[in-house]
Design an enzyme around this catalytic site. Structure first.
Site, PDB file in Angstrom:
ATOM      1  N   SER A  56       0.865  -1.181   0.000  1.00 31.82           N
ATOM      2  CA  SER A  56       0.000   0.000   0.000  1.00 31.82           C
ATOM      3  C   SER A  56       0.899   1.228   0.000  1.00 31.82           C
ATOM      4  O   SER A  56       2.055   1.153   0.449  1.00 31.82           O
ATOM      5  CB  SER A  56      -0.868   0.014   1.268  1.00 31.82           C
ATOM      6  OG  SER A  56      -1.532   1.256   1.407  1.00 31.82           O
TER       7      SER A  56
ATOM      8  N   TYR B 263      -1.964   0.728  10.982  1.00 33.79           N
ATOM      9  CA  TYR B 263      -2.161   0.157   9.646  1.00 33.79           C
ATOM     10  C   TYR B 263      -0.921   0.411   8.786  1.00 33.79           C
ATOM     11  O   TYR B 263      -0.425  -0.500   8.100  1.00 33.79           O
ATOM     12  CB  TYR B 263      -3.411   0.750   8.993  1.00 33.79           C
ATOM     13  CG  TYR B 263      -3.586   0.290   7.567  1.00 33.79           C
ATOM     14  CD1 TYR B 263      -3.921  -1.031   7.282  1.00 33.79           C
ATOM     15  CD2 TYR B 263      -3.388   1.168   6.499  1.00 33.79           C
ATOM     16  CE1 TYR B 263      -4.042  -1.467   5.972  1.00 33.79           C
ATOM     17  CE2 TYR B 263      -3.511   0.743   5.190  1.00 33.79           C
ATOM     18  CZ  TYR B 263      -3.837  -0.574   4.921  1.00 33.79           C
ATOM     19  OH  TYR B 263      -3.955  -1.012   3.624  1.00 33.79           O
TER      20      TYR B 263
HETATM   21  C1  8X3 Z   1      -5.107   1.602   1.633  1.00 30.35           C
HETATM   22  C2  8X3 Z   1      -4.645   2.924   1.162  1.00 30.35           C
HETATM   23  O1  8X3 Z   1      -4.195   5.366   1.768  1.00 30.35           O
HETATM   24  O2  8X3 Z   1      -6.221   4.338   2.661  1.00 30.35           O
HETATM   25  O3  8X3 Z   1      -4.064   0.698   1.728  1.00 30.35           O
HETATM   26  O4  8X3 Z   1      -4.087   3.755   3.558  1.00 30.35           O
HETATM   27  S1  8X3 Z   1      -4.800   4.134   2.346  1.00 30.35           S
END
Ligand code: 8X3
Length: 252
Positions: A139, A152
């Site tokens: 990501s 995350y």
């Molecule tokens: C998802 C993209 O920018 O919402 O992996 O973290 S973001």
């Protein structure tokens, strides 16, 4: 076309979103796809669409269960030579000081340990046979941190470390490794992150033309259909309206 004919592909997180789109894309090129995820009914529905596919119900958080389930779905002499490790999720958007340790564990166990468990299931066989492709679903959150995204983002930084580490550990084996790192993709990602708050989830994509799961699947397909001497290492992809993890141009 049949550029993936004779390939046996594992896709984790195949029940929805990028995983499901990737399974379709690989099957459209002739791969036999093993659809892996927790939600059996969704896997079975998708499998009906994809000739030669099979389903395996597993939770990537569970090391022994993942290895056993994948082993059980293989026939004598078969081996997986393409793996797309796309199972992943986010929970919450709170600053660290307000975060929920149980949710942190779920994210860490899925995004980091889940990738390790997937790797463990396929990598030795690929190295022994000196062929294979492993695609990590990274990501842009694995490259840049944004407020409320610390845990995350940390998990996706870890995915990038695992991608780089696997490349080095399997150096010279003939196995190729790719990390596909998208920005905003319209899936149920935000709905899961916001614990089912659909209004909040919709607002993430409001006024933007985000990436679609098919866009990401297309990038994955590109990487795994190159000539054997070519290893596409990392693909960073953004919606055209997204300039960074914190800047998005919205039409009002
Ligand atoms: C998802 C993209 O920018 O919402 O992996 O973290 S973001």
């Amino acid at each position: 076309m049949n550029r993936l004919e004779n390939r046996l592909a594992l896709v984790t997180g195949a029940s929805a979103g990028i995983g499901a789109a990737t399974a379709r894309a690989l099957a459209s090129e002739g791969a036999r796809v093993i659809l892996a995820a927790r939600r059996l009914d969704r896997l079975q529905a998708l499998s009906k669409e994809l000739p030669g596919s099979r389903v395996v119900q597993l939770d990537v958080q569970d090391a022994a269960g993942t290895l056993a389930a994948i082993q059980a779905v293989l026939e004598e002499g078969e081996f997986i030579d393409l793996a797309v490790l796309s199972a992943g999720l986010a929970r919450g958007f709170e600053p660290i000081q307000e975060g929920d340790p149980e949710e942190w564990s779920e994210v860490i166990d899925t995004n980091i340990k889940g990738v390790l468990h997937g790797l463990k299931a396929v990598l030795s066989g690929m190295i022994a046979r000196r062929t294979g492709d492993v695609v990590f679903l990274g990501s842009v959150a694995g490259r840049w941190v944004y407020p409320g995204g610390a845990l995350y983002c940390a998990s996706k930084y870890a995915v990038r470390a695992l991608y780089e580490g696997a490349r080095q550990d399997a150096f010279g084996s003939g196995v190729r490794f790719t990390s596909v790192d998208p920005g905003m993709v319209e899936t149920d990602f935000s709905s899961i992150r916001f614990r089912g708050d659909e209004q909040r989830a919709k607002a993430v994509y409001a006024g933007v033309d985000p990436l679609t799961p098919d866009d990401v699947a297309d990038a994955i397909l590109y990487a795994v259909t190159r000539a054997p001497n070519v290893n596409i290492g990392e693909i960073v992809m953004w919606a055209s309206a997204q300039a960074s993890v914190t800047a998005c141009k919205r039409e009002t």
